[in-house]
Design a protein around this motif. Structure first.
Motif, short mmCIF file in Angstrom:
data_model
loop_
_atom_site.label_atom_id
_atom_site.label_comp_id
_atom_site.label_asym_id
_atom_site.label_seq_id
_atom_site.Cartn_x
_atom_site.Cartn_y
_atom_site.Cartn_z
N ASP A 113 31.22 42.15 42.59
CA ASP A 113 31.36 42.78 40.90
C ASP A 113 32.92 42.00 40.51
OD1 ASP A 113 32.65 44.33 39.45
OD2 ASP A 113 33.23 46.27 39.78
N TYR A 114 31.83 40.82 39.76
CA TYR A 114 33.08 40.20 39.30
C TYR A 114 34.85 40.06 38.80
CZ TYR A 114 34.32 36.32 36.19
OH TYR A 114 34.66 35.75 34.97
N ASN A 115 33.76 41.33 37.62
CA ASN A 115 35.03 41.91 36.66
C ASN A 115 36.04 42.92 38.39
OD1 ASN A 115 34.13 41.66 34.21
ND2 ASN A 115 32.52 43.26 34.67
N LYS A 116 35.46 43.22 38.55
CA LYS A 116 36.50 43.37 39.98
C LYS A 116 37.16 43.08 41.10
CE LYS A 116 36.32 46.77 44.14
NZ LYS A 116 36.44 47.06 44.93
N THR A 117 36.55 42.03 41.08
CA THR A 117 37.56 40.51 40.70
C THR A 117 38.52 39.89 40.25
OG1 THR A 117 36.00 39.71 42.39
CG2 THR A 117 37.25 38.36 42.12
N ARG A 118 38.27 40.20 38.76
CA ARG A 118 39.34 39.69 38.08
C ARG A 118 40.15 40.68 37.95
NH1 ARG A 118 36.40 38.36 32.50
NH2 ARG A 118 37.06 40.21 32.27
N MET A 119 39.97 42.05 37.37
CA MET A 119 40.66 42.85 37.95
C MET A 119 42.32 42.75 39.20
SD MET A 119 38.62 46.36 36.51
CE MET A 119 39.47 47.58 38.01
N LYS A 120 41.58 42.34 40.31
CA LYS A 120 42.36 41.96 41.53
C LYS A 120 42.92 40.94 40.80
CE LYS A 120 41.34 45.43 44.21
NZ LYS A 120 41.68 46.14 45.55
N PHE A 121 42.85 39.89 40.48
CA PHE A 121 43.29 38.84 39.71
C PHE A 121 44.55 39.49 39.09
CE2 PHE A 121 40.38 35.78 41.51
CZ PHE A 121 41.16 35.25 42.56
N ASN A 122 44.44 40.37 38.08
CA ASN A 122 45.17 41.28 37.00
C ASN A 122 44.92 40.13 35.89
OD1 ASN A 122 46.60 42.92 35.64
ND2 ASN A 122 48.82 42.14 36.53
N VAL A 123 44.06 39.78 35.30
CA VAL A 123 43.48 38.68 34.47
C VAL A 123 42.85 38.57 33.39
CG1 VAL A 123 44.59 36.51 35.46
CG2 VAL A 123 42.31 37.62 35.44
N HIS A 124 42.91 38.39 32.25
CA HIS A 124 41.57 38.98 31.28
C HIS A 124 40.28 37.37 31.45
CE1 HIS A 124 44.14 42.21 30.07
NE2 HIS A 124 45.28 41.49 29.71
N SER A 125 41.46 36.59 31.44
CA SER A 125 40.10 35.87 31.30
C SER A 125 38.97 35.44 32.06
CB SER A 125 40.69 33.57 31.40
OG SER A 125 42.32 34.20 30.03
N GLY A 148 32.96 32.88 40.98
CA GLY A 148 33.95 33.43 39.51
C GLY A 148 32.36 33.98 38.49
N ASN A 149 32.90 33.47 37.83
CA ASN A 149 31.54 33.97 36.56
C ASN A 149 30.47 33.73 37.35
OD1 ASN A 149 29.84 33.75 33.98
ND2 ASN A 149 31.89 34.71 32.67
N PRO A 150 28.89 34.65 37.06
CA PRO A 150 27.19 34.48 37.05
C PRO A 150 27.54 33.54 35.59
CG PRO A 150 28.08 36.69 36.44
CD PRO A 150 29.36 36.48 36.39
#
Length: 192
Positions: A113-125, A148-150
């Motif tokens: 879950d790439y988006n969950k990973t981004r949420m763990k970093f607390n980033v929008h990029s 990262g990004n698929p």
């Protein structure tokens, strides 16, 4: 006498024509100045806002890249985190040495879950992490070339293919790490 009247009449017509052309030229001049002034006002009102917005966007991307790279080069939280228990993603143990199990967990989390990973970093990029040797040759860690990004894929020579992303505001941060007693580089790309 007719000639004199004719000459006076002709002089009046010429004077009228010259006066009329001068008035038309004056109105054209005023209209041109008015249009130019409006364009100048609009330019100075909107162009600086566009530049400031772009700079703010680039600054946000830079801060996201910095947040991601700083988090990754930490031990994370809790110290022995798993996919289920992680609050802060970090792949290091004992300074700048990569912890193999944390690295695999991070990769699995991004794949699942790439988006969950981004949420763990607390980033929008968006982000992508990859590793190179000291000479910038791509290397794999446990057969993993990127995390990262698929949308970012690898070419035949294991280089990243960035053609599927918006590269106008691409930020790169490089960190030096130790893996199997060798010095390597971790490169984090971030974009929106």
């Amino acid at each position: 006498m007719l000639k004199k009247e004719w000459i006076i009449s002709l002089e009046l017509e010429v004077l009228f024509i010259l006066t009329k052309k001068g008035q038309t030229w004056y109105m054209d001049y005023i209209f041109g100045i008015f249009i130019f002034s409006i364009c100048l006002i609009l330019y100075y009102k909107f162009i600086p806002n566009l530049e400031a917005e772009e700079l703010n966007n680039l600054e946000e991307i830079y801060l996201d890249a910095k947040t991601i790279s700083e988090s990754i080069v930490s031990q994370g939280y809790p110290q022995n985190w798993t996919n289920e228990t992680v609050h802060k993603i970090g792949i290091l143990s004992h300074g700048k040495t990569i912890n193999h199990s944390k690295f695999i967990e991070f990769n699995n989390m991004a794949l699942d879950d790439y988006n969950k990973t981004r949420m763990k970093f607390n980033v929008h990029s968006e982000f992508i992490i990859f590793f190179t040797d000291i000479n910038d040759n791509p290397i794999n860690l446990s057969n993993i070339y990127k995390i990262g990004n698929p949308k970012v894929t690898l070419t035949g020579s294991n280089n990243l293919d960035l053609s599927g992303i918006n590269q106008n505001n691409l930020v790169s941060i490089t960190r030096i790490l130790i893996y199997n007693k060798s010095t390597i580089k971790m490169v984090a790309y971030s974009w929106q």
